[in-house]
Motif scaffolding. Structure first.
Motif, PDB file in Angstrom:
ATOM      1  N   PRO A  18     -27.370   8.561  -2.637  1.00 42.40           N
ATOM      2  CA  PRO A  18     -26.077   9.198  -2.950  1.00 42.40           C
ATOM      3  C   PRO A  18     -25.033   8.853  -1.886  1.00 42.40           C
ATOM      4  N   VAL A  19     -23.798   8.735  -2.343  1.00 44.71           N
ATOM      5  CA  VAL A  19     -22.677   8.468  -1.448  1.00 44.71           C
ATOM      6  C   VAL A  19     -21.657   9.578  -1.665  1.00 44.71           C
ATOM      7  N   TYR A  20     -21.310  10.272  -0.599  1.00 45.38           N
ATOM      8  CA  TYR A  20     -20.357  11.368  -0.721  1.00 45.38           C
ATOM      9  C   TYR A  20     -18.952  10.846  -0.499  1.00 45.38           C
ATOM     10  N   ASP A  21     -18.111  11.033  -1.492  1.00 42.04           N
ATOM     11  CA  ASP A  21     -16.770  10.470  -1.442  1.00 42.04           C
ATOM     12  C   ASP A  21     -15.859  11.354  -0.597  1.00 42.04           C
ATOM     13  N   ARG A  22     -15.282  10.799   0.438  1.00 39.94           N
ATOM     14  CA  ARG A  22     -14.373  11.553   1.294  1.00 39.94           C
ATOM     15  C   ARG A  22     -12.923  11.243   0.964  1.00 39.94           C
ATOM     16  N   GLY A  23     -12.692  10.664  -0.213  1.00 42.51           N
ATOM     17  CA  GLY A  23     -11.321  10.453  -0.682  1.00 42.51           C
ATOM     18  C   GLY A  23     -10.509   9.569   0.242  1.00 42.51           C
ATOM     19  N   GLU A  24      -9.331  10.063   0.631  1.00 45.45           N
ATOM     20  CA  GLU A  24      -8.425   9.258   1.455  1.00 45.45           C
ATOM     21  C   GLU A  24      -8.692   9.422   2.945  1.00 45.45           C
ATOM     22  N   THR A  25      -9.766  10.131   3.285  1.00 47.26           N
ATOM     23  CA  THR A  25     -10.077  10.364   4.699  1.00 47.26           C
ATOM     24  C   THR A  25     -10.399   9.044   5.412  1.00 47.26           C
ATOM     25  N   VAL A  26     -10.013   8.965   6.679  1.00 44.19           N
ATOM     26  CA  VAL A  26     -10.292   7.785   7.494  1.00 44.19           C
ATOM     27  C   VAL A  26     -11.444   8.104   8.433  1.00 44.19           C
ATOM     28  N   CYS A  27     -12.340   7.137   8.637  1.00 48.70           N
ATOM     29  CA  CYS A  27     -13.474   7.329   9.525  1.00 48.70           C
ATOM     30  C   CYS A  27     -13.215   6.653  10.865  1.00 48.70           C
ATOM     31  N   VAL A  28     -13.392   7.403  11.942  1.00 47.04           N
ATOM     32  CA  VAL A  28     -13.254   6.852  13.292  1.00 47.04           C
ATOM     33  C   VAL A  28     -14.642   6.850  13.931  1.00 47.04           C
ATOM     34  N   ILE A  29     -15.041   5.726  14.512  1.00 50.12           N
ATOM     35  CA  ILE A  29     -16.364   5.637  15.124  1.00 50.12           C
ATOM     36  C   ILE A  29     -16.235   5.708  16.639  1.00 50.12           C
ATOM     37  N   GLY A  30     -16.672   6.820  17.219  1.00 56.91           N
ATOM     38  CA  GLY A  30     -16.615   7.008  18.667  1.00 56.91           C
ATOM     39  C   GLY A  30     -15.531   7.989  19.063  1.00 56.91           C
ATOM     40  N   ALA A  31     -15.834   8.832  20.056  1.00 54.51           N
ATOM     41  CA  ALA A  31     -14.859   9.827  20.515  1.00 54.51           C
ATOM     42  C   ALA A  31     -14.604   9.676  22.010  1.00 54.51           C
ATOM     43  N   GLY A  32     -14.497   8.419  22.440  1.00 58.34           N
ATOM     44  CA  GLY A  32     -14.059   8.162  23.815  1.00 58.34           C
ATOM     45  C   GLY A  32     -12.544   8.068  23.842  1.00 58.34           C
ATOM     46  N   VAL A  33     -12.018   7.384  24.838  1.00 55.81           N
ATOM     47  CA  VAL A  33     -10.558   7.238  24.936  1.00 55.81           C
ATOM     48  C   VAL A  33      -9.990   6.719  23.617  1.00 55.81           C
ATOM     49  N   SER A  34     -10.570   5.626  23.115  1.00 51.73           N
ATOM     50  CA  SER A  34     -10.021   4.979  21.918  1.00 51.73           C
ATOM     51  C   SER A  34     -10.162   5.851  20.688  1.00 51.73           C
ATOM     52  N   GLY A  35     -11.328   6.473  20.537  1.00 53.81           N
ATOM     53  CA  GLY A  35     -11.565   7.300  19.362  1.00 53.81           C
ATOM     54  C   GLY A  35     -10.628   8.503  19.343  1.00 53.81           C
ATOM     55  N   LEU A  36     -10.485   9.166  20.491  1.00 57.33           N
ATOM     56  CA  LEU A  36      -9.646  10.361  20.539  1.00 57.33           C
ATOM     57  C   LEU A  36      -8.197  10.030  20.179  1.00 57.33           C
ATOM     58  N   VAL A  37      -7.693   8.958  20.759  1.00 55.73           N
ATOM     59  CA  VAL A  37      -6.296   8.638  20.501  1.00 55.73           C
ATOM     60  C   VAL A  37      -6.123   8.171  19.055  1.00 55.73           C
ATOM     61  N   ALA A  38      -7.176   7.558  18.499  1.00 64.09           N
ATOM     62  CA  ALA A  38      -7.111   7.157  17.087  1.00 64.09           C
ATOM     63  C   ALA A  38      -7.073   8.398  16.186  1.00 64.09           C
ATOM     64  N   ILE A  39      -7.928   9.379  16.474  1.00 65.95           N
ATOM     65  CA  ILE A  39      -7.928  10.597  15.652  1.00 65.95           C
ATOM     66  C   ILE A  39      -6.552  11.254  15.720  1.00 65.95           C
ATOM     67  N   LYS A  40      -6.055  11.391  16.944  1.00 69.49           N
ATOM     68  CA  LYS A  40      -4.782  12.091  17.125  1.00 69.49           C
ATOM     69  C   LYS A  40      -3.661  11.389  16.367  1.00 69.49           C
ATOM     70  N   ASN A  41      -3.587  10.077  16.474  1.00 66.37           N
ATOM     71  CA  ASN A  41      -2.480   9.379  15.827  1.00 66.37           C
ATOM     72  C   ASN A  41      -2.638   9.292  14.310  1.00 66.37           C
ATOM     73  N   LEU A  42      -3.867   9.189  13.839  1.00 61.76           N
ATOM     74  CA  LEU A  42      -4.071   9.209  12.386  1.00 61.76           C
ATOM     75  C   LEU A  42      -3.674  10.571  11.827  1.00 61.76           C
ATOM     76  N   LYS A  43      -4.085  11.615  12.545  1.00 60.88           N
ATOM     77  CA  LYS A  43      -3.742  12.977  12.144  1.00 60.88           C
ATOM     78  C   LYS A  43      -2.229  13.158  12.094  1.00 60.88           C
ATOM     79  N   GLU A  44      -1.591  12.642  13.135  1.00 62.03           N
ATOM     80  CA  GLU A  44      -0.135  12.762  13.230  1.00 62.03           C
ATOM     81  C   GLU A  44       0.555  12.041  12.079  1.00 62.03           C
ATOM     82  N   HIS A  45      -0.100  11.000  11.553  1.00 63.28           N
ATOM     83  CA  HIS A  45       0.472  10.275  10.421  1.00 63.28           C
ATOM     84  C   HIS A  45       0.001  10.846   9.086  1.00 63.28           C
ATOM     85  N   GLY A  46      -0.624  11.999   9.140  1.00 67.25           N
ATOM     86  CA  GLY A  46      -0.939  12.711   7.905  1.00 67.25           C
ATOM     87  C   GLY A  46      -2.295  12.401   7.294  1.00 67.25           C
TER      88      GLY A  46
END
Lengths: 462, 268
Positions: A18-46
């Motif tokens: 089974p594959v669970y569909d997360r729709g338009e959600t974006v997946c970020v791999i890793g929560a280091g410097v790069s991952g955190l700033v990616a989450i924050k900026n993606l979030k900021e862009h809606g």
């Protein structure tokens, strides 16, 4: 595509799983410097964001609690605050010019809390596989770190890889290394000067880590040899009473031609550091800006005090000794290999990142996949300045790009075909950088940001 | 203008650190509302918000903070401070708060907030009786308050009369006491009020609200409309009030309107 879609429910299937569909959600791999700033900026862009982090906390390489963290007790930043902070979240005024690694972790944790990023992160979850699905979507398979428990697959509209490149040690091969009776460790296992105390230590590698460990060995070990492949420019942390990188950027701001800039910097270093060959260090075989800068004020000092003996490359290991390129033999009882790290993307088929025989991903701006508009990598950079600023703008560009794809598909298509898919491989450096394995993703921060600025401008406002 | 990402000045010449006074009022229980950071205008310190607005915001569930810009109130000296240094002060305090903050600037503090928005992704921003500067500001000031303005043109202190700052509902003695507490902005910042580069666009696209009074004797109604239009809205007006909305007799109305706006979804 081996995907069948069950239209009656939200669940999709892939190879019988089974594959669970997360729709338009974006997946970020890793929560280091790069991952955190990616989450924050993606979030900021809606965007909705799911982030997977195999460790149990944020901070990636900077989180010394993690097994794979390369930081050692004494590690400090080598770029000063203005270059090392995110451009929209400054480090506190009362922190020093060059914060300690524990302050960097505190900063990242505060960043995560300030922008409420933790609810987006699945800790203790590692990504096993990332595979393309229909409609430029991605199936991301994860499992608990350590491998127990089942695997789960989610479908995402886009994937941002932010898994860092300073965790998989790069081990050089030397003749006879297996027969050596002394202790050999990679610098990733080095944590504390106590490990050096009273030992006869050979440090291999002229990078910033190698130099830091050599300096600690000079103070703690019975003897310290420092083996480097070539002569380097050792930039001091302070020039004229100011952080050296700030002085460098004051020079860069004058927009002088590269040659003149190199001459100015050589001259500044000659005045402040002086002639290194006097200390028995080799003359650099390259101009400044042509390798990743080594920032270390103490190395030359300790060479001058006899604490560090600079030696050439290692030729071969013997049972009780090490033979150097110039034929001399030394007898260390501990060898620290500060030979760096290799980027690794085991969860992605190499061709997805355009990885060829040389093992290097071919990405536009070191970030955008040329084949897959919804796949990008952030943080795969080495630079002559701090990375967080660069990664911030990289992730802003990624977020803007994904937004543009949704909001104006036609414009996005034109942008993609003209700017990304066919863009030539560039090095984002005006200087002629040494082509060593360490340097292929080395960039000059101003050249790189100019290119990013142009890209952001062409995509239009968010 | 699009965001400028090459910032040699920020990198090579960072703003020198300063000691900053921050006054706070926190709600009794955390309702998950965003912190609000109030930024006073030239001459004022954090005390101007500590009078009424901080406690009121806290009583409505918002963690409320006010900063004194360097050289003002209880903050460290800033004789050579520029607008950049002031906005650095605001961004430093905003980033030190536990969660993403709302910035509220009053008077020239709104000009500082506008600049801070380019360096910090605020959750929302409010410009209260904004003095956004320019030659028109100088013309208005010279016409309405020549004696207080003229010395400032030559580097002296900019003085504002109590009848400019407060409505007649504020008792004479109270108004006098407030004006006696006023300090001054640096000479450079005062000049920059008139001639400065336009602020870079805000990062993170925050909603921006403009509030003011048509009877403000510092900021004409036309300037309020212009400021609000820049952010695609209309100003929220409170007739009969002076320039210092937070110290006027009817201080409750504008702050309630601001908090209502935040509650209604500006920050959701």
């Amino acid at each position: 595509m081996p995907t069948s879609t069950d239209h009656d429910s939200a669940t999709l299937w892939r190879d019988g799983r089974p594959v669970y569909d997360r729709g338009e959600t974006v997946c970020v791999i890793g929560a280091g410097v790069s991952g955190l700033v990616a989450i924050k900026n993606l979030k900021e862009h809606g965007f909705g964001v799911d982030c997977y982090e195999r460790e149990t906390g944020v901070g990636g390489a900077w989180n010394w609690r993690h097994d794979r963290s390369p930081v050692y007790a004494s590690a400090h930043l080598i770029s000063s605050k203005p270059f090392t902070q995110f451009p929209d979240f400054p480090m506190p005024d009362d922190w020093p010019d060059y914060p300690h690694h524990s302050q960097v972790l505190a900063y990242l944790e505060r960043y995560a809390d300030h922008f409420d990023l933790r609810p987006h992160i699945w800790f203790g979850t590692e990504v096993v596989k990332v595979e393309p699905a229909d409609n430029q979507k991605w199936d991301v398979t994860t499992r608990s770190t350590g491998g127990y428990g089942g695997e789960r697959t989610h479908r995402y509209a886009a994937v941002v890889v932010a898994n860092g490149h300073n965790w998989a040690p790069s081990m050089p091969e030397y003749e006879g290394i297996d027969g050596f009776r002394g202790k050999i460790m990679h610098s990733s296992a080095y944590q504390d000067p106590a490990q050096l105390r009273g030992k006869r230590v050979l440090v291999v590698g002229g990078g910033n880590t190698g130099c830091d460990i050599a300096v600690e060995a000079a103070q703690q070990a019975a003897r310290c040899w420092h083996s480097t492949r070539r002569g380097y420019w050792y930039a001091p942390k302070y020039v004229l009473g100011r952080p050296a990188d700030q002085v460098n950027d004051a020079i860069l701001a004058l927009r002088l031609p590269l040659r003149l800039r190199q001459w100015l910097l050589h001259w500044t270093l000659r005045l402040t550091v002086g002639d290194l060959t006097r200390f028995g260090l080799r003359k650099p075989d390259h101009k400044i800006y042509e390798t990743h800068p080594i920032v270390n004020s103490q190395l030359v000092y300790h060479v001058g005090h006899g604490g560090i003996s600079p030696v050439p490359d290692v030729k071969r290991f013997r049972q009780y000794s090490v033979e150097l390129a110039d034929g001399t033999e030394i007898e260390p009882d501990l060898v620290v290999l500060a030979t760096g790290y290799q980027p690794r993307f085991e969860f992605l088929a190499p061709e997805l990142l355009g990885i060829g025989a040389d093992g290097r991903p071919k990405l536009h701006l070191h970030a955008f996949s040329r084949q897959h508009p919804t796949l990008s990598v952030v943080g795969l950079l080495e630079s002559d300045s701090g990375l967080p600023t660069l990664i911030h703008w990289q992730s802003v560009a990624v977020a803007r790009w994904l937004r543009l794809r949704e909001a104006a598909p036609q414009k996005a298509g034109e942008f993609w075909s003209s700017q990304v898919a066919k863009a030539p491989d560039r090095r984002w450096m005006s200087a002629n950088v040494k082509d060593t394995p360490r340097h292929w993703f080395e960039i000059a921060h101003v050249d790189y940001l100019r290119a990013l600025q142009k890209t952001l401008h062409e995509m239009g406002p968010a | 203008m699009s965001t400028r990402i090459i910032r040699f000045r920020d990198w090579a010449r960072p703003v020198p650190p300063a000691r900053r006074e921050v006054l706070s009022a926190t709600p009794e229980s955390d309702e998950g509302k965003p912190p609000v950071l109030f930024v006073p205008g030239f001459g004022h310190g954090a005390w101007a918000f500590a009078e009424y607005w901080l406690e009121h915001a806290a009583s409505r569930g918002f963690p409320a903070h006010a900063v004194s810009l360097r050289g003002h109130g209880g903050s460290g000296p800033g004789p050579k401070a520029t607008l950049r240094a002031y906005s650095h002060d605001v961004v430093q305090v905003a980033a030190s708060l536990p969660r993403q903050a709302v910035l509220v600037g009053q008077g020239a503090g709104a000009l500082v907030v506008e600049r801070a928005l380019a360096r910090y992704p605020a959750r929302a921003a409010v410009l209260a009786a904004p003095v956004l500067g320019g030659w028109a500001t100088l013309a208005t000031a010279l016409r309405r308050n020549p004696a207080g303005t003229l010395p400032a043109v030559f580097g002296g202190r900019l003085r504002m009369g109590r009848r400019q700052l407060f409505s007649r509902e504020v008792p004479e003695a109270t108004a006098k006491a407030y004006t006696a507490r006023l300090g001054r902005a640096s000479t450079r910042a005062q000049w920059q009020l008139i001639a400065h580069r336009a602020a870079e666009p805000p990062v993170g696209d925050p909603p921006v609200l403009v509030v003011g009074s048509p009877d403000d004797r510092v900021v004409p109604a036309s300037a309020l409309t212009k400021a609000a239009r820049r952010y695609g809205g209309a100003p929220l007006l409170f007739p009969g009030m002076g320039h210092d909305l937070m110290l006027d007799a009817r201080w409750r109305e504008p702050v309630d309107a601001i908090l209502d706006w935040l509650d209604k979804g500006a920050t959701m």
